[in-house]
Design an enzyme around this catalytic site. Structure first.
Site, short mmCIF file in Angstrom:
data_model
loop_
_atom_site.label_atom_id
_atom_site.label_comp_id
_atom_site.label_asym_id
_atom_site.label_seq_id
_atom_site.Cartn_x
_atom_site.Cartn_y
_atom_site.Cartn_z
N GLU A 245 0.81 -1.27 0.03
CA GLU A 245 -0.03 0.07 0.12
C GLU A 245 0.90 1.17 0.12
O GLU A 245 1.75 1.43 1.10
CB GLU A 245 -0.98 -0.03 1.35
CG GLU A 245 -1.55 1.18 1.48
CD GLU A 245 -2.58 1.50 0.31
OE1 GLU A 245 -3.53 0.90 0.15
OE2 GLU A 245 -2.30 2.82 -0.11
N ASP B 83 -8.69 1.43 -7.07
CA ASP B 83 -9.11 2.55 -7.66
C ASP B 83 -9.89 2.60 -9.00
O ASP B 83 -9.21 1.71 -9.77
CB ASP B 83 -7.77 3.71 -8.14
CG ASP B 83 -7.36 3.75 -6.50
OD1 ASP B 83 -7.99 3.98 -5.49
OD2 ASP B 83 -5.97 4.09 -6.25
N LYS C 32 -12.90 7.25 -15.81
CA LYS C 32 -12.97 7.67 -17.41
C LYS C 32 -12.53 6.65 -18.26
O LYS C 32 -11.63 5.97 -18.10
CB LYS C 32 -12.04 8.92 -17.54
CG LYS C 32 -12.75 10.14 -16.55
CD LYS C 32 -12.20 11.42 -17.10
CE LYS C 32 -12.64 12.43 -16.27
NZ LYS C 32 -11.91 13.59 -15.68
N ARG D 177 -13.08 -0.70 5.55
CA ARG D 177 -13.56 0.75 5.93
C ARG D 177 -14.09 1.46 4.57
O ARG D 177 -15.01 1.90 4.50
CB ARG D 177 -12.37 1.72 6.28
CG ARG D 177 -12.74 2.84 7.17
CD ARG D 177 -11.63 3.65 7.47
NE ARG D 177 -10.69 3.07 8.40
CZ ARG D 177 -9.82 3.58 8.86
NH1 ARG D 177 -9.53 5.06 8.55
NH2 ARG D 177 -8.90 2.89 9.75
N TYR D 178 -13.49 1.09 3.51
CA TYR D 178 -13.93 1.64 2.27
C TYR D 178 -15.31 0.90 1.90
O TYR D 178 -16.24 1.70 1.33
CB TYR D 178 -12.82 1.38 1.03
CG TYR D 178 -13.08 2.16 -0.03
CD1 TYR D 178 -12.60 3.31 -0.28
CD2 TYR D 178 -14.02 1.61 -1.07
CE1 TYR D 178 -12.81 4.14 -1.25
CE2 TYR D 178 -14.17 2.23 -2.26
CZ TYR D 178 -13.40 3.72 -2.36
OH TYR D 178 -14.05 4.43 -3.53
N GLU D 179 -15.61 -0.29 2.25
CA GLU D 179 -16.57 -0.93 1.56
C GLU D 179 -17.72 -0.51 2.51
O GLU D 179 -18.94 -0.06 1.99
CB GLU D 179 -16.50 -2.28 1.81
CG GLU D 179 -17.87 -3.11 1.52
CD GLU D 179 -17.83 -4.64 2.03
OE1 GLU D 179 -16.59 -5.39 1.94
OE2 GLU D 179 -18.90 -5.20 1.90
#
Ligand code: SAM
Length: 247
Positions: free
Chosen positions: A82, A131, A135, A206-208
């Site tokens: 990370e 990520d 686009k 946490r992101y989920e």
């Protein structure tokens, strides 16, 4: 093999808010003890001092998934990469608080570490909420692309598992398209529920949790590394829509 080198330089921020003194101390003192060696080939013996099943997490965020898996399987080795300093500090907090002796961390790009592992050495690879690069012109920067996937396929044992979680509908469809045309991974979904509901051994990051709070859906993909490229299923996968119940 496609070239994954563009992706490794494209991760987002590597620093957020300043570390608290206790976190800075962890980075100073604990990180050197659990850091992946910077140079040279890596294997279980060099990383953990013995032969053990290895797992690798790409972009572990704050490290809660890595720590959860490591605590559950103390005899296995868990390696995570990370680039985000605050995430590494948070992961070190888990390592300390849970007394984890089976975690190694790299602060930086995951692909450079993956490349240094032996072929067919990993039992599991985890890619949770990569990520999205939403686009269309940035699609080639997505981790789920043939270059990184070739590398992951080379490092997974036959029968090893790649897990991908995403809350991004564009990424979800993209991943289904890219993975659906690969012959070296078997999708482990028999019915829609298999990727709409989080498996019991897949803790929420946490992101989920944030994605769910903000009303986004989450998809859970599990793929097995095929024994050889020719054995993969080529059947059409189920649709990601929540209205479908089976394929
Ligand atoms: C949206 S966050 C998800 C974090 C975590 N997996 C989770 O679910 O909470 C994506 C993470 O991937 C990391 N990342 C991006 N490119 C990377 C790379 N080349 N190698 C390792 N991590 C990377 C980012 O720093 C970020 O922390």
């Amino acid at each position: 093999m496609g070239d994954p080198t563009t992706i490794r330089r494209l991760y987002g921020r590597s620093k957020g808010r300043p570390l608290r003194p206790a976190q800075a101390a962890l980075v100073e003192e604990l990180l050197p003890q659990v850091a992946v060696p910077e140079q040279g080939p890596l294997d279980s013996r060099r990383l953990f001092g013995d032969e053990r099943p290895l797992h690798f997490e790409i972009g572990f965020g704050a490290g809660e998934h890595l720590a959860w898996q490591a605590e559950r399987r103390p005899g296995d080795g868990f390696v995570g990469a990370e680039p985000f300093l605050n995430g590494v500090a948070a992961a070190l907090g888990h390592v300390r608080d849970r007394g984890l002796a089976n975690v190694r961390l790299h602060m930086g790009d995951a692909l450079g570490v993956l490349e240094r592992l032996p072929g067919a050495s990993l039992s599991g690879v985890y890619l949770l909420h990569p990520d999205p690069w939403p686009k269309a012109r940035h699609a080639k920067r997505r981790m789920v692309s043939d270059g990184p996937l070739d590398l992951i396929a080379a490092k997974l044992k036959p029968g090893g598992e790649l897990r991908l979680g995403t809350d991004d509908p564009v990424y979800c469809r993209w991943a289904m398209m890219v993975m659906g045309r690969r012959r070296d991974f078997d999708w482990q979904a028999e019915a829609a529920g298999d990727f709409l509901e989080r498996p019991a051994d897949w803790p929420e990051t946490r992101y989920e949790a944030k994605a769910r709070r903000e009303g986004r859906e989450v998809w859970y993909f599990r793929y097995r590394r095929a024994a050889s490229a020719g054995t993969s299923r080529s059947s059409r996968p189920p649709e990601p829509s929540r209205s479908s119940s089976s394929r």
